[in-house]
Design an enzyme around this catalytic site. Structure first.
Site, PDB file in Angstrom:
ATOM      1  N   GLY A   1      -4.037  -6.018   0.553  1.00 43.34           N
ATOM      2  CA  GLY A   1      -3.576  -6.516   1.849  1.00 43.34           C
ATOM      3  C   GLY A   1      -3.308  -5.414   2.869  1.00 43.34           C
ATOM      4  O   GLY A   1      -3.696  -5.529   4.041  1.00 43.34           O
TER       5      GLY A   1
ATOM      6  N   ASP B   1       2.089  -5.697  10.851  1.00 45.54           N
ATOM      7  CA  ASP B   1       1.704  -4.578   9.984  1.00 45.54           C
ATOM      8  C   ASP B   1       0.687  -3.680  10.680  1.00 45.54           C
ATOM      9  O   ASP B   1       0.732  -2.449  10.543  1.00 45.54           O
ATOM     10  CB  ASP B   1       1.086  -5.098   8.677  1.00 45.54           C
ATOM     11  CG  ASP B   1       2.148  -5.522   7.667  1.00 45.54           C
ATOM     12  OD1 ASP B   1       3.279  -5.016   7.764  1.00 45.54           O
ATOM     13  OD2 ASP B   1       1.839  -6.363   6.807  1.00 45.54           O
TER      14      ASP B   1
ATOM     15  N   GLY C   1      -7.777   1.975  -1.557  1.00 44.52           N
ATOM     16  CA  GLY C   1      -7.175   0.676  -1.869  1.00 44.52           C
ATOM     17  C   GLY C   1      -7.924  -0.412  -1.133  1.00 44.52           C
ATOM     18  O   GLY C   1      -8.512  -0.157  -0.064  1.00 44.52           O
ATOM     19  N   ALA C   2      -7.901  -1.612  -1.726  1.00 40.59           N
ATOM     20  CA  ALA C   2      -8.660  -2.708  -1.115  1.00 40.59           C
ATOM     21  C   ALA C   2      -7.819  -3.987  -1.089  1.00 40.59           C
ATOM     22  O   ALA C   2      -8.339  -5.097  -1.112  1.00 40.59           O
ATOM     23  CB  ALA C   2      -9.949  -2.924  -1.897  1.00 40.59           C
TER      24      ALA C   2
ATOM     25  N   GLY D   1       4.969   6.595   4.857  1.00 38.66           N
ATOM     26  CA  GLY D   1       4.981   5.126   4.877  1.00 38.66           C
ATOM     27  C   GLY D   1       6.241   4.568   5.528  1.00 38.66           C
ATOM     28  O   GLY D   1       6.227   3.480   6.108  1.00 38.66           O
TER      29      GLY D   1
ATOM     30  N   THR E   1       6.439 -11.548   2.966  1.00 37.69           N
ATOM     31  CA  THR E   1       5.856 -10.492   2.142  1.00 37.69           C
ATOM     32  C   THR E   1       5.161 -11.113   0.930  1.00 37.69           C
ATOM     33  O   THR E   1       5.062 -12.341   0.814  1.00 37.69           O
ATOM     34  CB  THR E   1       6.930  -9.447   1.773  1.00 37.69           C
ATOM     35  OG1 THR E   1       6.285  -8.328   1.174  1.00 37.69           O
ATOM     36  CG2 THR E   1       7.968 -10.002   0.803  1.00 37.69           C
TER      37      THR E   1
ATOM     38  N   SER F   1      14.295  -5.121  -1.419  1.00 37.60           N
ATOM     39  CA  SER F   1      13.720  -4.775  -0.115  1.00 37.60           C
ATOM     40  C   SER F   1      14.727  -4.009   0.751  1.00 37.60           C
ATOM     41  O   SER F   1      15.935  -4.280   0.716  1.00 37.60           O
ATOM     42  CB  SER F   1      13.313  -6.052   0.609  1.00 37.60           C
ATOM     43  OG  SER F   1      13.001  -5.751   1.940  1.00 37.60           O
TER      44      SER F   1
ATOM     45  N   LYS G   1       1.838 -13.806   2.083  1.00 41.05           N
ATOM     46  CA  LYS G   1       1.333 -13.416   3.408  1.00 41.05           C
ATOM     47  C   LYS G   1       0.084 -14.182   3.847  1.00 41.05           C
ATOM     48  O   LYS G   1      -0.112 -14.395   5.036  1.00 41.05           O
ATOM     49  CB  LYS G   1       0.999 -11.919   3.418  1.00 41.05           C
ATOM     50  CG  LYS G   1       2.179 -11.026   3.747  1.00 41.05           C
ATOM     51  CD  LYS G   1       1.703  -9.584   3.885  1.00 41.05           C
ATOM     52  CE  LYS G   1       2.856  -8.654   4.145  1.00 41.05           C
ATOM     53  NZ  LYS G   1       2.453  -7.266   4.289  1.00 41.05           N
TER      54      LYS G   1
ATOM     55  N   TYR H   1       6.426   3.946   0.688  1.00 44.57           N
ATOM     56  CA  TYR H   1       7.637   4.478   1.338  1.00 44.57           C
ATOM     57  C   TYR H   1       8.791   4.686   0.362  1.00 44.57           C
ATOM     58  O   TYR H   1       9.845   5.180   0.747  1.00 44.57           O
ATOM     59  CB  TYR H   1       8.078   3.565   2.491  1.00 44.57           C
ATOM     60  CG  TYR H   1       8.290   2.130   2.076  1.00 44.57           C
ATOM     61  CD1 TYR H   1       7.270   1.185   2.241  1.00 44.57           C
ATOM     62  CD2 TYR H   1       9.480   1.712   1.504  1.00 44.57           C
ATOM     63  CE1 TYR H   1       7.443  -0.130   1.855  1.00 44.57           C
ATOM     64  CE2 TYR H   1       9.664   0.410   1.112  1.00 44.57           C
ATOM     65  CZ  TYR H   1       8.644  -0.504   1.295  1.00 44.57           C
ATOM     66  OH  TYR H   1       8.820  -1.802   0.892  1.00 44.57           O
TER      67      TYR H   1
END
Ligand code: NAP
Length: 489
Positions: A349, A322, A346-347, A454, A282, A230, A286, A433
């Site tokens: 989170g 977010d 996209g579907a 992103g 994350t 991360s 979440k 990103y």
């Protein structure tokens, strides 16, 4: 006092010499792992080149070393070994030397043993100036007994190195010195760790500022699995440092969320006395984290996910940054957002948070997914349209958003849409990103669309988290540049 010991392990004496000289730049102490050498002949010359105190180590394979060594071979080695500040000798061997120069060590690569305190007591009874115990953490709660041992050693006035190895144990490496550890080990390069979970000395010093951490340092962290790659620690630690806040942000690799919250986080039940004040959350935690919170911000409740926890007045308070992080860069690029026709690809989170935020601006949203049933399920929650991603055209949309991993990781060469599909759209926003410039953004530029990266969202949601934890506004540029540097751009 914080000591960073850089451990070097090379096959040839020349390579060891070169690594040890480089290690001296970052280290307070250099450990020469002689068991890594193919042959010991001439290694003594390395000692003349190292400008820091040296630990000599000659570790047998059953204790994590790189060499098959029986007791006799090790005893012979130590009989003629050159004098250095410390010798690290495993606890099954006794050597003749002033005890203050001996680090007596014990390693367990299977896990943190039940009988940890008995091992500590046995080792502290031996003639050694420093005791070292390193045990594998299989989940983050394995750090608890290691921190307890450090507390005990400090109380008893003993010098102790106690490490929970592995990614889940990283907190013990970063916080250890502030809790009295005699030293913390670090690697010279990303790929030269000599034990599981070791990070580079450069990271320990320039990302985590290990020598500035004390018992008052406010601790924040990222809870997830995986978390080691991360860029959030880079952003938040840079922000803490620049704002002059005594704070630290750690990756916290958590498998069992329930046990972690109970034993390490919630002020009413936690077993660890640490100044933990805030968490980022994350994947995969979440949504699961919601049931562990004392209060949830209504927006986070509606979105159904929490990515930020504030620990205050013995309570855990959940937020979702977010959505605001998603909207901020759009404002900066498009200005007015009301009534936009938006395609969300996209579907999962991220798509969910994006749709929730867009509906606050009366957007007309269509969810596109490769699995049209999943698109339908998300669309039903928010009462929006949906369609299949295959052979979609985005010409009629003001805004096209990629909320899939297409374009990153193993899918780096792929794109959620081609220039041909995007032709006619006004703006394309890629939530990916890493890399910063994705293939989708290149396709969008070719099609003449405005683009939003992103990375902008990543920084905006992190900035919001920092504000929730500290009440201060961090420098956007500092966080952005730290993230971009961590992403190698
Ligand atoms: P998620 O919950 O796992 O959802 C991923 C979505 O992408 C699912 O709908 C999935 O469909 C779809 N997908 C996966 N592989 C695909 C493929 N090869 N082709 C087409 N669709 C595919 O993940 P998430 O948390 O929403 O994250 C999505 C992306 O957004 C990630 O790249 C993440 O890094 C990025 N993100 C960025 C930020 C930021 O701050 N910039 C924040 C959050 C997320 P299936 O269900 O069919 O697998």
């Amino acid at each position: 006092m914080t000591r960073v010991c850089v451990s070097v392990c090379e096959k040839t004496v020349d390579a060891l010499e070169s690594a040890a000289v480089r290690a001296s730049e970052w280290a307070d102490v250099v450990e020469l792992r002689l068991d890594c050498l193919d042959g010991l002949e001439g290694f003594e010359r390395v000692l003349e080149r190292v400008t820091r105190p040296v630990i000599l180590t000659f570790r047998p394979s059953e204790q994590g070393g790189r060499r098959e060594l029986d007791q006799q071979a090790r005893a012979v080695f130590w009989k003629t070994a050159p004098r250095t500040e410390w010798w690290d000798v495993e606890s099954d061997l006794t050597v003749e030397r002033a005890s203050s120069n001996i680090i007596v060590s014990h390693h367990d690569f299977a896990g943190v043993p039940q009988e940890l305190t008995q091992i500590y007591e046995r080792l502290t009874a031996m003639p050694a100036g420093v005791v070292k115990i390193a045990a594998q953490a299989n989940d983050i709660v394995d750090c608890i007994p290691v921190f307890e041992l450090l507390d005990r050693a400090r109380f008893e006035g003993r010098e102790l190195i106690a490490i929970a190895m592995g990614n889940s144990g990283l907190a013990t490496r970063i916080l250890g010195p502030s809790r009295g550890a005699f030293l913390t080990y670090a690697a010279l390069e990303e790929d030269s760790a000599t034990a599981p979970g070791q990070i580079t000395a450069q990271k320990l010093r320039s990302v985590y500022h290990v020598d500035q951490i004390d018992r008052d340092t406010m601790i924040c962290g990222l809870v997830g699995l995986p978390v080691m790659q991360s860029v959030s620690p880079h952003m938040h630690n840079a922000a803490f440092h620049t704002a002059g806040v005594n704070g630290i942000y750690l990756p916290l690799e958590v498998r069992d969320l329930h046990t972690f919250i109970k034993r390490m986080v919630h002020p009413r039940t936690r077993e660890l006395d640490w100044n933990l004040r805030g968490l980022s959350v994350t994947a995969p935690h979440k949504s699961a984290v919601l049931e562990h919170l004392d209060w949830i911000d209504p927006q986070a409740k509606e979105i159904g996910a929490v990515n930020t926890i504030v620990i205050e007045d013995n309570q855990l308070i959940g937020f979702n940054t977010d959505a605001v992080g998603f909207i901020t860069p759009l404002f900066n690029t498009l200005g007015l957002l009301n009534g936009l026709r938006v395609a969300v690809i996209g579907a999962g989170g991220a798509a969910r948070a994006a749709v929730w935020a867009l509906l606050k601006y009366d957007s007309h949203v269509t969810v596109f997914a490769r699995d049209v049933e999943k698109a339908g399920a998300l669309a039903e929650v928010f009462d929006v349209s949906y369609a299949s991603l295959s052979s979609a055209s985005f010409a009629d949309y003001d805004l096209v958003i990629n909320a899939t991993p297409l374009g990153s990781g193993e899918l780096i060469d792929q794109t959620a849409a081609t220039a041909e599909q995007l032709h006619g759209a006004r703006c394309v926003y890629d939530l990916v990103y890493n890399p910063i410039e994705t293939r989708l953004l290149k396709e969008a530029s070719k099609a003449g669309c405005k683009t939003v990266r992103g990375l902008e969202m990543l920084v905006a949601q992190a900035k919001n988290q920092f504000e929730l934890w500290t009440g201060q506004t961090p420098s956007w540029n500092v966080m952005h540049d730290a993230a971009a540097a961590a992403l190698g751009q």
